[in-house]
Design a protein around this motif. Structure first.
Motif, PDB file in Angstrom:
ATOM      1  N   LEU A 150       0.819  -1.219   0.000  1.00  0.00           N
ATOM      2  CA  LEU A 150       0.000   0.000   0.000  1.00  0.00           C
ATOM      3  C   LEU A 150       0.849   1.264   0.000  1.00  0.00           C
ATOM      4  CD1 LEU A 150      -2.770  -1.149   2.498  1.00  0.00           C
ATOM      5  CD2 LEU A 150      -3.047  -0.740   0.044  1.00  0.00           C
ATOM      6  N   GLY A 151       2.188   1.093  -0.071  1.00  0.00           N
ATOM      7  CA  GLY A 151       3.056   2.253  -0.235  1.00  0.00           C
ATOM      8  C   GLY A 151       3.986   2.562   0.915  1.00  0.00           C
ATOM      9  N   ALA A 152       3.950   1.795   1.999  1.00  0.00           N
ATOM     10  CA  ALA A 152       4.867   2.031   3.113  1.00  0.00           C
ATOM     11  C   ALA A 152       6.266   1.547   2.736  1.00  0.00           C
ATOM     12  CB  ALA A 152       4.388   1.310   4.365  1.00  0.00           C
ATOM     13  N   ALA A 153       7.274   2.158   3.335  1.00  0.00           N
ATOM     14  CA  ALA A 153       8.664   1.736   3.148  1.00  0.00           C
ATOM     15  C   ALA A 153       9.165   1.153   4.459  1.00  0.00           C
ATOM     16  CB  ALA A 153       9.527   2.913   2.725  1.00  0.00           C
ATOM     17  N   LEU A 154       9.539  -0.130   4.428  1.00  0.00           N
ATOM     18  CA  LEU A 154      10.064  -0.811   5.614  1.00  0.00           C
ATOM     19  C   LEU A 154      11.533  -1.103   5.353  1.00  0.00           C
ATOM     20  CD1 LEU A 154       6.888  -1.971   5.067  1.00  0.00           C
ATOM     21  CD2 LEU A 154       7.373  -2.840   7.351  1.00  0.00           C
ATOM     22  N   LEU A 155      12.419  -0.379   6.033  1.00  0.00           N
ATOM     23  CA  LEU A 155      13.827  -0.330   5.667  1.00  0.00           C
ATOM     24  C   LEU A 155      14.730  -0.871   6.766  1.00  0.00           C
ATOM     25  CD1 LEU A 155      13.700   3.305   4.242  1.00  0.00           C
ATOM     26  CD2 LEU A 155      13.351   1.168   2.992  1.00  0.00           C
ATOM     27  N   ASP A 156      15.878  -1.433   6.347  1.00  0.00           N
ATOM     28  CA  ASP A 156      16.885  -1.875   7.311  1.00  0.00           C
ATOM     29  C   ASP A 156      17.861  -0.742   7.592  1.00  0.00           C
ATOM     30  OD1 ASP A 156      18.659  -1.730   5.168  1.00  0.00           O
ATOM     31  OD2 ASP A 156      18.758  -3.904   4.876  1.00  0.00           O
ATOM     32  N   GLY A 157      18.930  -1.032   8.314  1.00  0.00           N
ATOM     33  CA  GLY A 157      19.870   0.007   8.706  1.00  0.00           C
ATOM     34  C   GLY A 157      20.594   0.652   7.547  1.00  0.00           C
ATOM     35  N   ALA A 158      20.635  -0.029   6.398  1.00  0.00           N
ATOM     36  CA  ALA A 158      21.293   0.512   5.219  1.00  0.00           C
ATOM     37  C   ALA A 158      20.304   1.214   4.288  1.00  0.00           C
ATOM     38  CB  ALA A 158      22.017  -0.602   4.466  1.00  0.00           C
ATOM     39  N   GLY A 159      19.050   1.328   4.742  1.00  0.00           N
ATOM     40  CA  GLY A 159      18.053   1.996   3.925  1.00  0.00           C
ATOM     41  C   GLY A 159      17.468   1.126   2.831  1.00  0.00           C
ATOM     42  N   ARG A 160      17.673  -0.187   2.934  1.00  0.00           N
ATOM     43  CA  ARG A 160      17.125  -1.112   1.933  1.00  0.00           C
ATOM     44  C   ARG A 160      15.845  -1.757   2.454  1.00  0.00           C
ATOM     45  NH1 ARG A 160      22.904  -3.984   1.760  1.00  0.00           N
ATOM     46  NH2 ARG A 160      22.095  -4.372   3.862  1.00  0.00           N
ATOM     47  N   PRO A 161      14.909  -2.073   1.555  1.00  0.00           N
ATOM     48  CA  PRO A 161      13.686  -2.751   1.997  1.00  0.00           C
ATOM     49  C   PRO A 161      14.009  -4.104   2.631  1.00  0.00           C
ATOM     50  CG  PRO A 161      13.425  -1.874  -0.228  1.00  0.00           C
ATOM     51  CD  PRO A 161      14.869  -1.735   0.112  1.00  0.00           C
ATOM     52  N   VAL A 162      13.380  -4.393   3.749  1.00  0.00           N
ATOM     53  CA  VAL A 162      13.578  -5.691   4.389  1.00  0.00           C
ATOM     54  C   VAL A 162      12.764  -6.742   3.644  1.00  0.00           C
ATOM     55  CG1 VAL A 162      14.007  -4.669   6.657  1.00  0.00           C
ATOM     56  CG2 VAL A 162      11.692  -5.385   6.040  1.00  0.00           C
TER      57      VAL A 162
END
Length: 370
Positions: A150-162
């Motif tokens: 739905l458009g959320a960004a779920l990111l790790d410590g490096a800014g990459r999608p988990v």
């Protein structure tokens, strides 16, 4: 001639609500052929919710969609467009990201991406209201997969999608909701039949994780991941009743702005069950196992509530009866296990014994009316 309303839930794993209603009606009709039988298959937000709406609302349209299943395999399914205004779309998690779509189970990696894809498809269609059925989940991802679609960004410590799934939530460093799609104009209701919070001993991982194949070690991993998600979404209270529904999907969609609504009550109101009960002589409901949980927001308790309000007696059909039906408000009951002689026999031929149960109830009703 009497009007009899037949409104069972599904008998999970053996008969859908539609099949159960039809079988009970056949049995009743064999004994009392002149009665008017009104079939209103029910659901509480779990598997079978789409079928219940479709059976009770002939103008409903099944809209096909192919989504990523709980492990990303394609699943051909549909959502339902209800007739009338506002234009309402019903999306069922069990049909997109459900536990019945997995064999074997994958407690750490199953996700709700497909559910989010189906919600997005309904929004693209232009619905003005959403009803989201949350039962039957395969995953414990806190609704993260659906939020991502739905458009959320779920990111790790490096800014990459988990990665998708509950295991990956432990690597979350940031959740950004600024790209989320807007709710439809009339909002989104989460159909839930549980009041569990997201976390803790009554939460999504501890209570429902083992049902999805999670070991004690897996439960600890899932609990930590959900706690991390809650930490990064401080605007949503993880203690909200129903936040733990469907592996925490309730929590994720609350963060989107949806609100929880009682599943069985909302289904009953939407399919017009209160109106169907006016002037009825009896309402028959049912489910696979009638126990202590049946009085807590499940279909039988909602049917009793509506029946009492309408002044209509209620009867119960259940695969197995553990709690006392009369104490719950039922004047008559039938157990498929007792009729068949064993639980195994009842499960082997559920429609046969549902039909027999309908006949038994009709015979008893006839005797009391004589």
């Amino acid at each position: 001639m009497s009007r009899i309303v037949i409104a069972p839930d599904s008998f999970k794993g053996t008969a859908s609500a539609t099949e159960a209603a039809a079988a009970i009606a056949r049995g009743w009709g064999a004994v009392r052929p002149t009665d008017e039988l009104v079939l209103r298959p029910m659901a509480d937000g779990g598997e079978g919710t789409l079928d219940a709406f479709g059976a009770a609302m002939p103008g409903a349209i099944r809209v096909p969609v192919t989504v990523a299943g709980p492990l990303a395999e394609p699943v051909a399914t549909h959502w339902l467009l209800l007739p009338g205004e506002p234009a309402t779309g019903v999306v069922e998690l069990a049909a997109t990201s459900g536990i019945t779509l997995l064999d074997p189970l994958a407690p750490l990696d199953a996700h709700t991406r497909g559910f989010g894809e189906a919600i997005a498809a309904a929004l693209d269609h232009g619905v003005e209201r959403l009803l989201l059925a949350l039962g039957g989940s395969a995953s414990t991802d806190g609704g993260a997969g659906a939020l991502a679609e739905l458009g959320a960004a779920l990111l790790d410590g490096a800014g990459r999608p988990v990665a998708a799934g509950g295991r990956a939530l432990g690597r979350l460093a940031e959740v950004r909701l600024d790209g989320l799609r807007c709710l439809p104009a009339a909002g989104a209701g989460l159909l839930v039949d549980v009041t569990n919070p997201l976390l803790g001993p009554a939460g999504a991982a501890a209570v429902f994780g083992p049902q999805k194949g999670a070991s004690p070690a897996d439960v600890a991993v899932l609990e930590a991941g959900l706690a991390r998600l809650a930490e990064l979404l401080p605007g949503t209270d993880p203690e909200t009743p129903g936040a733990g529904a469907a592996g925490g999907t309730g929590f994720g969609l609350l963060a989107w702005g949806a609100s929880t609504v009682p599943g069985a009550r909302t289904v009953a109101e939407t399919i017009g069950l209160p109106a169907a009960l006016r002037g009825a002589a009896l309402v028959i409901t049912g489910e696979g196992r009638f126990d202590g949980q049946s009085a807590a927001g499940k279909v039988p308790s909602e049917i009793v509530r509506l029946a009492e309000s309408a002044g209509v007696p209620a009867a119960l059909v259940a695969g197995l009866v553990v709690a006392e039906p009369r104490a719950a408000g039922f004047g008559a009951s039938a157990s498929l296990t007792e009729l068949a002689g064993s639980g195994a026999a009842a499960v082997a031929e559920p429609l046969r014994w549902l039909e027999r149960a309908g006949a038994e109830l009709a015979a008893g009703f006839s005797a009391s009316a004589a």
